[in-house]
Design an enzyme around this catalytic site. Structure first.
Site, mmCIF file in Angstrom:
data_model
loop_
_atom_site.group_PDB
_atom_site.id
_atom_site.type_symbol
_atom_site.label_atom_id
_atom_site.label_comp_id
_atom_site.label_asym_id
_atom_site.label_seq_id
_atom_site.Cartn_x
_atom_site.Cartn_y
_atom_site.Cartn_z
ATOM 1 N N HIS A 21 -22.614 -16.179 13.606
ATOM 2 C CA HIS A 21 -23.194 -14.939 13.063
ATOM 3 C C HIS A 21 -22.967 -14.943 11.550
ATOM 4 O O HIS A 21 -22.393 -15.895 10.995
ATOM 5 C CB HIS A 21 -22.636 -13.701 13.767
ATOM 6 C CG HIS A 21 -21.150 -13.505 13.666
ATOM 7 N ND1 HIS A 21 -20.494 -13.340 12.474
ATOM 8 C CD2 HIS A 21 -20.180 -13.449 14.622
ATOM 9 C CE1 HIS A 21 -19.210 -13.165 12.688
ATOM 10 N NE2 HIS A 21 -18.980 -13.249 13.984
ATOM 11 N N HIS A 24 -19.533 -15.884 9.948
ATOM 12 C CA HIS A 24 -19.214 -17.310 9.815
ATOM 13 C C HIS A 24 -19.977 -17.913 8.636
ATOM 14 O O HIS A 24 -19.449 -18.714 7.865
ATOM 15 C CB HIS A 24 -19.596 -18.073 11.096
ATOM 16 C CG HIS A 24 -18.971 -17.518 12.335
ATOM 17 N ND1 HIS A 24 -19.703 -17.013 13.373
ATOM 18 C CD2 HIS A 24 -17.668 -17.366 12.685
ATOM 19 C CE1 HIS A 24 -18.883 -16.595 14.332
ATOM 20 N NE2 HIS A 24 -17.641 -16.792 13.938
ATOM 21 N N CYS A 130 -3.302 -14.080 23.437
ATOM 22 C CA CYS A 130 -4.681 -13.602 23.317
ATOM 23 C C CYS A 130 -5.591 -14.828 23.271
ATOM 24 O O CYS A 130 -5.497 -15.623 22.336
ATOM 25 C CB CYS A 130 -4.881 -12.753 22.064
ATOM 26 S SG CYS A 130 -6.642 -12.426 21.751
ATOM 27 N N CYS A 133 -7.961 -14.971 20.152
ATOM 28 C CA CYS A 133 -7.314 -15.503 18.936
ATOM 29 C C CYS A 133 -6.739 -16.892 19.183
ATOM 30 O O CYS A 133 -6.372 -17.578 18.241
ATOM 31 C CB CYS A 133 -6.147 -14.622 18.492
ATOM 32 S SG CYS A 133 -6.578 -12.978 17.951
ATOM 33 N N CYS A 155 -5.190 -6.751 22.108
ATOM 34 C CA CYS A 155 -5.162 -7.410 20.799
ATOM 35 C C CYS A 155 -5.953 -6.539 19.815
ATOM 36 O O CYS A 155 -7.070 -6.128 20.130
ATOM 37 C CB CYS A 155 -5.810 -8.791 20.931
ATOM 38 S SG CYS A 155 -6.309 -9.486 19.350
ATOM 39 N N HIS A 158 -9.460 -8.317 18.949
ATOM 40 C CA HIS A 158 -10.480 -8.448 19.993
ATOM 41 C C HIS A 158 -10.631 -7.211 20.867
ATOM 42 O O HIS A 158 -11.596 -7.107 21.632
ATOM 43 C CB HIS A 158 -10.204 -9.696 20.848
ATOM 44 C CG HIS A 158 -10.412 -10.961 20.076
ATOM 45 N ND1 HIS A 158 -9.409 -11.574 19.361
ATOM 46 C CD2 HIS A 158 -11.539 -11.689 19.847
ATOM 47 C CE1 HIS A 158 -9.902 -12.633 18.747
ATOM 48 N NE2 HIS A 158 -11.189 -12.724 19.014
ATOM 49 N N LYS A 307 -14.681 -5.384 12.319
ATOM 50 C CA LYS A 307 -15.075 -6.776 12.070
ATOM 51 C C LYS A 307 -16.300 -7.110 12.913
ATOM 52 O O LYS A 307 -16.293 -6.911 14.128
ATOM 53 C CB LYS A 307 -13.900 -7.675 12.457
ATOM 54 C CG LYS A 307 -14.163 -9.152 12.267
ATOM 55 C CD LYS A 307 -12.908 -9.941 12.626
ATOM 56 C CE LYS A 307 -13.143 -11.425 12.503
ATOM 57 N NZ LYS A 307 -12.788 -12.178 13.694
ATOM 58 N N LYS A 310 -19.433 -11.361 17.800
ATOM 59 C CA LYS A 310 -20.351 -11.544 18.923
ATOM 60 C C LYS A 310 -19.817 -10.827 20.160
ATOM 61 O O LYS A 310 -20.565 -10.227 20.903
ATOM 62 C CB LYS A 310 -20.501 -13.038 19.220
ATOM 63 C CG LYS A 310 -21.586 -13.715 18.392
ATOM 64 C CD LYS A 310 -22.959 -13.431 18.976
ATOM 65 C CE LYS A 310 -24.089 -13.869 18.098
ATOM 66 N NZ LYS A 310 -24.427 -15.261 18.188
HETATM 67 N N1 MSP Z 1 -11.258 -22.073 15.081
HETATM 68 C C1 MSP Z 1 -10.535 -21.144 14.285
HETATM 69 C C2 MSP Z 1 -10.245 -21.709 12.915
HETATM 70 C C3 MSP Z 1 -9.500 -22.999 12.886
HETATM 71 S S1 MSP Z 1 -9.276 -23.606 11.282
HETATM 72 C C4 MSP Z 1 -8.205 -24.836 11.440
HETATM 73 C C5 MSP Z 1 -11.341 -19.848 14.146
HETATM 74 N N2 MSP Z 1 -12.635 -19.949 14.388
HETATM 75 S S2 MSP Z 1 -13.663 -18.728 14.368
HETATM 76 O O1 MSP Z 1 -14.936 -19.321 14.679
HETATM 77 O O2 MSP Z 1 -13.208 -17.678 15.207
HETATM 78 O O3 MSP Z 1 -13.649 -18.130 12.934
HETATM 79 C C6 MSP Z 1 -13.935 -18.922 11.828
HETATM 80 C C7 MSP Z 1 -13.955 -18.112 10.575
HETATM 81 O O4 MSP Z 1 -14.985 -17.127 10.624
HETATM 82 C C8 MSP Z 1 -12.661 -17.370 10.288
HETATM 83 O O5 MSP Z 1 -12.299 -17.591 8.940
HETATM 84 C C9 MSP Z 1 -13.021 -15.930 10.475
HETATM 85 O O6 MSP Z 1 -12.290 -15.107 9.633
HETATM 86 C C10 MSP Z 1 -14.492 -15.953 10.064
HETATM 87 N N3 MSP Z 1 -15.160 -14.779 10.575
HETATM 88 C C11 MSP Z 1 -15.412 -14.444 11.868
HETATM 89 N N4 MSP Z 1 -15.951 -13.187 11.899
HETATM 90 C C12 MSP Z 1 -16.048 -12.713 10.626
HETATM 91 C C13 MSP Z 1 -16.528 -11.542 10.034
HETATM 92 N N5 MSP Z 1 -17.017 -10.556 10.740
HETATM 93 N N6 MSP Z 1 -16.492 -11.464 8.677
HETATM 94 C C14 MSP Z 1 -16.042 -12.485 7.887
HETATM 95 N N7 MSP Z 1 -15.577 -13.599 8.414
HETATM 96 C C15 MSP Z 1 -15.529 -13.722 9.780
HETATM 97 O O7 MSP Z 1 -10.757 -18.836 13.811
#
Ligand code: MSP
Length: 529
Positions: A21, A24, A130, A133, A155, A158, A307, A310
Site C-alpha cells: 500500500h 510501503h 504478536c 509484528c 497489540c 495491530h 496507521k 491492509k
Molecule cells: N519485514 C519487516 C521489516 C524487516 S527489515 C529487516 C516489516 N515489514 S512490513 O512490510 O510490515 O513494513 C515495512 C515498512 O513499511 C516498515 O518500515 C513500516 O513502518 C512501513 N509501513 C507500513 N505501514 C505504513 C504506514 N501506514 N505508513 C508509513 N509506513 C508504513 O516490518
C-alpha cells in the site's frame, strides 16, 4: 570499511503476506530520493530493497490460501513487490529475498559465528507474541482490546489479541550489549534519528535489556539453525541480516561490495526502529562488525488518525494514485507534504490541490512558458545574455542558496526541507518573469539585448532546476533536460552533477531547445477513492 565517499541506503524488507500500500511505497520513495541525490552528487552509491519471506505470518497466509509459503512468496514478489518499483520509479541497485540461497547461507554462517563465540545458549521462553509484528511483547506493551476483542490484551499496532507462547528456544545474549549500545548512542548522536525516536530508544535500553529468543520450534518455515535442525531462525534475526547478505558478507573473507558499502544508512518506519537501533547493532557488535551508519525512522501515513494498513482495510494501492497523477507526482507529494520523520495524513484533495498549484501551475507552467518563449522570440536557440542587472544577480543568488540549503538538508535526511529549498527557485523564477515581462520587452526592438538576458537567465534557472529536482521528479526533469537541448542523460555525472548545478552559464548560448509537452498535464479523470 566503506570510504567516506560512498553512500549506501536500505529500505526495510517487506513482508509478502499482502500486496503493497502507499505506506510501503512511501518508505521506498524516500530511500530512492536519498540514493538518487547522493548518486547524482558524485558519491559511489548503492541502494537496496527486498522482501521478508519467512515466519509465521507468511506461513499462515499461505496456508489460508492453500499454497506453500514459497509459492505464495514467489507470486507476491512477481505480481506485486517487484512491479511496485516500476510504479513509483525506484532505481535500486539490488533486490534481496530472504528465501535466496545467498541470504540463507549468510544467516547460518553468522549464527554459527555467534554460537562458537558463546553468545547463544538454549533456554525456555514463555510470553506473549504478536504474529502481526512478529515480535515478543511484554505485558506493559499491550493495551485493552475494544469491540470484538473487549476484555483481551491486544497489540497496540495491530489491534488484535496476542498469543501466549511456551517453547524451548535458543537465546542471543543481547543483555551483554546494553552498555555498548548506550555508549554508541552517546558517541554517535545521529545514529538514531529523529531525536524523538532516539530519546525513546535510549530510555528503552536504559531500562535494561533481556536476552533475545532467536529460534522457533513449532513450525519450519525459516532458515534452519545450523547446529540443530529442529529449530528455525526467528524471522527478525533472519531479516535484519539481509542488509549484509545482499552485500555478499562472508565471515571468512569480507571483501567486495561489503567492504565498499558497509555500513549502510537504514530508512525504517518508526514501528520497527527498535529492531534496527537495538537488536541489529547488538548482533553486529557480537559478530565484531561495524554498526550501521544511521537508522532514520520516518512517521506513518495515517487514515482517520491510525496507521494505514491492509489488515484494517485502510490500505490504498500506489497505482490508484500513479494511474491518475503519475509517478513523479506521487514521489513529490508524499515527500513534500509530510515532514520526513513525522506522521502525516493522506488526502485526495490535498494531493489534487498540490498537483495543480505546485507541479502543474508552479513548475510545469514555468518550464513550458520559458521554452515556448525561446521558440517564439529566439528561434528555439538559447540566446547570449546581455549585461545583467540586480534582478538577474538575485536569481543566481537564489540558485546558489537553494543548492547549499538543499544539500545540507539532504545530509540530515530532511527531504521535505530540501525540496522546499529547491522550490524557492521555482517561485523566484515565476516572480522574475512576472516582473520582467519578457512578452512586453519582446515588442520593443530596442530592448532585444534585455530580452536575451531575461530568457537566458530563465533557461539557466531551469537547467539548475532540472538537475536539483531530478532525484524527486526523475521523469519531468529528464523531459525538461531534453527540451533544454543539453547533451547526455540527466543524472549522469560530470558537469550536470548536483554540486556544480549552481554554477552559472553551463547552458551554452547557441544550444537548440526542443518543444516541451506539459510536464504535469491537466487531470481529466477524478480518482476513485
Ligand atoms: N519485514 C519487516 C521489516 C524487516 S527489515 C529487516 C516489516 N515489514 S512490513 O512490510 O510490515 O513494513 C515495512 C515498512 O513499511 C516498515 O518500515 C513500516 O513502518 C512501513 N509501513 C507500513 N505501514 C505504513 C504506514 N501506514 N505508513 C508509513 N509506513 C508504513 O516490518
Amino acid at each position: 570499511m566503506a570510504s567516506g565517499d560512498s553512500f549506501s541506503i536500505t529500505t526495510p524488507i517487506f513482508y509478502v503476506n499482502d500486496a503493497p500500500h502507499i505506506g510501503h511505497a512511501y518508505t521506498e520513495v524516500a530511500a530512492d530520493v536519498l540514493a538518487r541525490w547522493n548518486r547524482q552528487s558524485g558519491r559511489d552509491t548503492w541502494s537496496l530493497t527486498g522482501t521478508d519471506e519467512h515466519g509465521q505470518k507468511i506461513l499462515r497466509t499461505a496456508v489460508a490460501n492453500g499454497v506453500t509459503p514459497k509459492e505464495w512468496a514467489d507470486k507476491l514478489v512477481a505480481e506485486a513487490w517487484v512491479p511496485l518499483l516500476q510504479t513509483i520509479d525506484i532505481a535500486n541497485d539490488d533486490f534481496i529475498r530472504t528465501t535466496e540461497q545467498r541470504h540463507e547461507s549468510v544467516v547460518q554462517a553468522f549464527l554459527q559465528k555467534l554460537y562458537d563465540a558463546g553468545l547463544i545458549y538454549d533456554g525456555e521462553y514463555e510470553g506473549y507474541y504478536c504474529v502481526g509484528c512478529e515480535e515478543y511483547k511484554q505485558q506493559s506493551d499491550l493495551v485493552d482490546g475494544t469491540g470484538e476483542f473487549a476484555g483481551q490484551l491486544v497489540c497496540p499496532i495491530h489491534g488484535r489479541p496476542v498469543e501466549v507462547l511456551k517453547e524451548k528456544n535458543y537465546f542471543f545474549r543481547m543483555s551483554q550489549f546494553q552498555q555498548r549500545l548506550l555508549d554508541l548512542y552517546e558517541a554517535q548522536p545521529d545514529f538514531i534519528q529523529p531525536d524523538s525516536v532516539r530519546n525513546e530508544i535510549v530510555s528503552f535500553v536504559r531500562r535494561g535489556l533481556d536476552d533475545l529468543s532467536i529460534s522457533r520450534q513449532s513450525f519450519d518455515w525459516g532458515v534452519r539453525v545450523p547446529w540443530d535442525d529442529s529449530h528455525v531462525v526467528y524471522v527478525w534475526f533472519d531479516a535484519l541480516l539481509n542488509y549484509i547478505s545482499a552485500l555478499g558478507y562472508d565471515p571468512e573473507a569480507a571483501d567486495g561490495l561489503f567492504e565498499r558499502f558497509w555500513p549502510s544508512n537504514h530508512i525504517v518506519g518508526k514501528d520497527i526502529a527498535r529492531f534496527h537501533a537495538v537488536i541489529w547493532p547488538a548482533m553486529l557488535m557480537a559478530a565484531e562488525l561495524p554498526v550501521p551508519r544511521r537508522v532514520f525512522a520516518h512517521g506513518w501515513l495515517l487514515v482517520g488518525g491510525e496507521k494505514m494498513s491492509k489488515s484494517k482495510l485502510t490500505g490504498i494501492a500506489p497505482a490508484q494514485i500513479t494511474d491518475v497523477f503519475g509517478s513523479d507526482a506521487f514521489r513529490y507529494y508524499f515527500l513534500r507534504a509530510i515532514s520526513f520523520g513525522q506522521d502525516g495524513s493522506f488526502s485526495w484533495e490535498d494531493l489534487s490541490a498540490r498537483y495543480q498549484a505546485e507541479l502543474a501551475n508552479g513548475f510545469g507552467n514555468l518550464a513550458s512558458r520559458v521554452i515556448a518563449m525561446t521558440a517564439k522570440y529566439c528561434d528555439g536557440v538559447v540566446p547570449e545574455s546581455g549585461p545583467v542587472t540586480e534582478a538577474e544577480l538575485a536569481v543566481q543568488a537564489t540558485v546558489r542558496d537553494a543548492l547549499r540549503d538543499a544539500s545540507a538538508a539532504m545530509e540530515r535526511f530532511a527531504i521535505h526541507e530540501a525540496i522546499a529549498a529547491v522550490w524557492r527557485i521555482v517561485e523566484h523564477l515565476n516572480g522574475y518573469l512576472t516582473e520582467q515581462e519578457p512578452w512586453k520587452v519582446a515588442k520593443d526592438e530596442a530592448q532585444a539585448d534585455r530580452l536575451r538576458t531575461i530568457l537566458s537567465t530563465a533557461l539557466e534557472g531551469l537547467r539548475a532546476l532540472a538537475v536539483l529536482l531530478s532525484p524527486v521528479l526523475p521523469k519531468a526533469a529528464q523531459k525538461l533536460w531534453t527540451a533544454l537541448g543539453v547533451e547526455g542523460a540527466l543524472g549522469a555525472l560530470g558537469e550536470q552533477s548536483i554540486p556544480t548545478a549552481a554554477q552559472w552559464g553551463q547552458l551554452p548560448a547557441g544550444t537548440r531547445t526542443v518543444a516541451l509537452e506539459p510536464l504535469f498535464p491537466r487531470i481529466e479523470q477524478e480518482p476513485v477513492a
